[in-house]
Enzyme design. Structure first.
Site, short mmCIF file in Angstrom:
data_model
loop_
_atom_site.label_atom_id
_atom_site.label_comp_id
_atom_site.label_asym_id
_atom_site.label_seq_id
_atom_site.Cartn_x
_atom_site.Cartn_y
_atom_site.Cartn_z
N PRO A 10 9.38 24.64 -5.32
CA PRO A 10 8.01 24.29 -5.72
C PRO A 10 7.13 24.20 -4.48
O PRO A 10 7.54 23.65 -3.46
CB PRO A 10 8.17 22.93 -6.40
N ASP A 42 2.18 25.86 -7.02
CA ASP A 42 1.56 24.94 -7.97
C ASP A 42 0.10 24.68 -7.61
O ASP A 42 -0.31 23.55 -7.34
CB ASP A 42 2.36 23.63 -7.98
N ASP A 95 9.11 21.92 2.47
CA ASP A 95 9.08 21.51 3.87
C ASP A 95 10.48 21.20 4.41
O ASP A 95 10.62 20.64 5.48
CB ASP A 95 8.14 20.30 4.09
N ASP A 179 13.06 13.14 -10.36
CA ASP A 179 14.34 13.66 -9.88
C ASP A 179 15.48 12.70 -10.22
O ASP A 179 16.60 13.14 -10.51
CB ASP A 179 14.28 13.93 -8.38
#
Length: 667
Positions: A10, A42, A95, A179
């Site tokens: 994402p 996104d 990242d 998550d």
């Protein structure tokens, strides 16, 4: 060929931070036609969409999906799952990055162990990662036999058929802990989970601008509303009893109690601290009512849980201020090479306010010395919290961490716990706890059974005692004998330099593997002409030998390079390093006739597995060779000419040198 792994990333405004992620995906050892990278943009408003489109145009196994901003990672991950063609789906944040062999190793390990979920070893760059989970490989793990619940980030590999069969998807929208909900459900429904710990697969990175989503301050009400959804997953898939209590304990410990301890609490604004405390107190009194949940934690954590349940905010702050001053210390007592191993002996303990922490014995049981008055202490005990000092479970471990990647590994260690009298002024019921760890580092097996990679590895002591788990650099506190014992070694096949050294300016212990620095230069500076042996006969070869502060386990090839000051030519001769006491002696046969009539600087070339060619170090001793071949060792500073500076001038073009000479004549 069918796709083995679909990597779903994402993406939202990562800027330059996405480049490491991209490069790691393109470097994967798995063939390009066996995996795909699906970037789900996104609604990024930076230059990332164009960068991803260019990437997809250049690489057939890269796909980009653009969508309107959804506010969080849940929807783009779900879109990626729907588009995935792979047997497994792997989630990576934009990242973070992967180890070069991560996909191949995780896939093969998962298939071999028929796993629905594969967890690869993680390294944290400024971010915490689970440590105990990755101490060993766990081919068939579950929530009952392994600390899986300590790892709830989605950066794992999941069998796609398994996700589809159970309709497991991320909750969407701007929310927290989506998550946790997803991963907890996979753990509880998976037939098996495989944990791969002998290779760093995932690098979890804190951005320099600290703008990762997980580092933003959250709204306590919304956060703990979302946390309840994770608890709902556990409740749906377990029965009341020890397993449910164990799983609930993870959220009580990590998401609630630990947020109210030490500097994590005291550095927050006053009003935010109180709001956070109140929301946590509500969840504890609503969902954590089983006494067994808190009873399974360390006493210090039980105490915080009891204060929270009782609504004692001021006492929680008081304890946090005290714990905020607790620090681990580690003193390096010994360091020496034994064969190919670097042996270490360390003494560790905790300090508070710059003084050793003390414990006391009460009615035959070890107790914590807490900063409470008698009434508060009694209230804590009345709530069922233990104030016992679990010194019998205390542990100290030695860890090495690679500075660039943050990959870290535990070293084998033997531990002795020692009670010593408390400092003067305390009665004989008070004592200190010293943890004496004897450990070793084998450069060829220290990375989870594999050789340490080239780079700088820092040493840490990790102390776990009485509910405090903290880490400190090792080396700045050390016995005087350690300095004289410190030396490098040649290790492995092909050989490479492994050099312990003290860092600047903090004087901590680090390990240079395969010439990552030029620190070896400092180790040879003590070489003097008196330490050089020359055996020469007129017109014949000279035999040169001198000692080096370097451990070798057997005869090892090296190289000597002779350079004449102010000249560009050089002469290289083979040399041999042989064991001699605590170091080595180097010997070489010199071609006297070739060297005759000049002064020579000497460079020592040690093997380098990384470069495939010797790495040279200038020695502080040179040679003066007479025309008849007799050689004399002397300090390099006394060689004819000005050495390296003249050589640099000589390298200038002749026309430039001519201009300089003419200008000097005119002046």
């Amino acid at each position: 060929m069918s796709v083995k792994v679909s990597v779903v990333i994402p993406v939202y405004n990562p800027g330059r931070y996405i480049e490491d992620c991209i490069e790691s995906l393109l470097r994967q050892s798995l063939p390009d036609d066996e995996y795909e990278a699906i970037f789900v943009n996104d609604g990024s408003t930076d230059e990332t969409p164009a960068r991803l489109d260019q990437l997809a145009a250049e690489h057939e196994h890269v796909q980009v999906i653009h969508q309107e901003p959804s506010g969080w990672s849940g929807k783009p991950r779900n879109v990626g799952i729907a588009a995935a063609r792979g047997e497994f789906v792997m989630f990576v944040d934009n990242d973070d990055w992967l180890g070069d062999e991560a996909l191949e190793r995780m896939y093969e390990y998962g298939v071999a162990n028929e796993a629905d979920v594969i967890i690869g070893k993680m390294a944290g760059k400024g971010r915490p990662v689970p440590l105990q989970l990755f101490r060993v490989n766990r081919p068939r793990a579950n929530v009952d036999n392994a600390p899986l619940i300590d790892s709830l980030t989605p950066h794992k590999m999941f069998r796609k058929d398994f996700l589809d069969k159970h309709a497991i998807r991320f909750k969407e929208g701007r929310r927290r802990l989506e998550d946790h909900v997803f991963v907890a459900e996979t753990y509880l429904l998976a037939s098996s989970v495989a944990v791969l710990s002998d290779y760093v697969c995932y690098y979890h990175v804190k951005r320099e601008d600290a703008s990762n989503a997980g580092f933003q301050r959250f709204d306590p009400v919304g956060y703990f509303t979302n946390l309840r959804e994770a608890l709902d997953v556990v409740e749906r898939n377990t029965q009341p009893g020890p397993l449910r209590d164990k799983l609930y304990r993870r959220w009580l410990r990590n998401e609630m109690v630990e947020r109210l301890r030490g500097t994590r609490l005291t550095t927050l604004p006053d009003d935010y601290r109180k709001e956070l405390f109140d929301e946590i107190s509500a969840v504890v009194n609503e969902r954590m009512t089983s006494p067994a949940i808190a009873a399974g934690m360390q006493p210090t954590q039980q105490i915080v849980a009891a204060l929270v349940a009782a609504g004692k905010f001021a006492e929680t702050e008081e304890l946090a201020r005290w714990e905020g001053e607790i620090r681990p210390t580690g003193r390096l007592e010994e360091m020496s090479w034994d064969g190919g191993r670097l042996n270490l002996r360390v003494t560790a303990e905790y300090e508070v306010a710059h003084a050793p922490i003390t414990f006391r014995t009460e009615d035959g049981e070890d107790q914590l010395n807490l900063p409470f008055d008698a009434a508060t202490l009694e209230a804590v005990r009345a709530a069922g919290a233990s104030t016992r000092a679990t010194v019998d479970q205390a542990d100290a471990s030695i860890v090495v961490r690679e500075r660039t990647t943050a990959a870290e590994f535990y070293l084998p260690a033997e531990l002795v716990r020692e009670r010593v009298p408390a400092p003067d002024g305390a009665d004989d019921t008070h004592f200190r706890l010293l943890l004496r760890a004897t450990s070793y580092l084998d450069p060829e097996t220290a990375a989870g059974g594999s050789p340490l990679g080239p780079g700088i590895w820092d040493f840490y002591v990790r102390v776990n005692a009485c509910g405090w788990g903290k880490t400190a650099r090792l080396g700045s506190l050390r016995a005087g004998s350690v300095d004289t014992a410190r030396r490098g070694a040649l290790s492995g096949t092909p050989a490479r330099l492994v050099l312990p050294y003290w860092t600047d300016p903090y004087n901590n212990l680090s390990l240079d593997v395969d010439h990552a620095t030029n620190r070896f230069n400092a180790d040879v500076r003590a070489l003097t002409p008196d330490g050089v042996t020359l055996k020469t006969e007129r017109g014949s070869a000279a035999r040169l030998s001198f000692p080096l502060p370097l451990r070798v386990t057997g005869d090892t090839d090296a190289t000597l390079r002779f350079k004449a000051p102010a000249r560009s030519d050089d002469v290289q001769v083979p040399a041999v390093l042989a064991p001699a006491g605590e170091g080595a002696v180097l010997t070489a046969e010199l071609p006297a006739t070739l060297l005759a009539g000049r002064d020579w600087e000497i460079e020592l070339g040690l093997p380098s597995a990384k470069r495939g060619a010797p790495r040279f170090t200038l020695l502080p001793v040179g040679l003066r060779v007479a025309k008849h071949g007799r050689a004399t060792a002397l300090p390099a500073a006394q060689l004819a000419g000005t050495g390296r500076k003249r050589a640099t001038a000589r390298s200038l073009p002749r026309r430039v040198l001519g201009r300089i000479r003419r200008a000097l004549v005119r002046s």
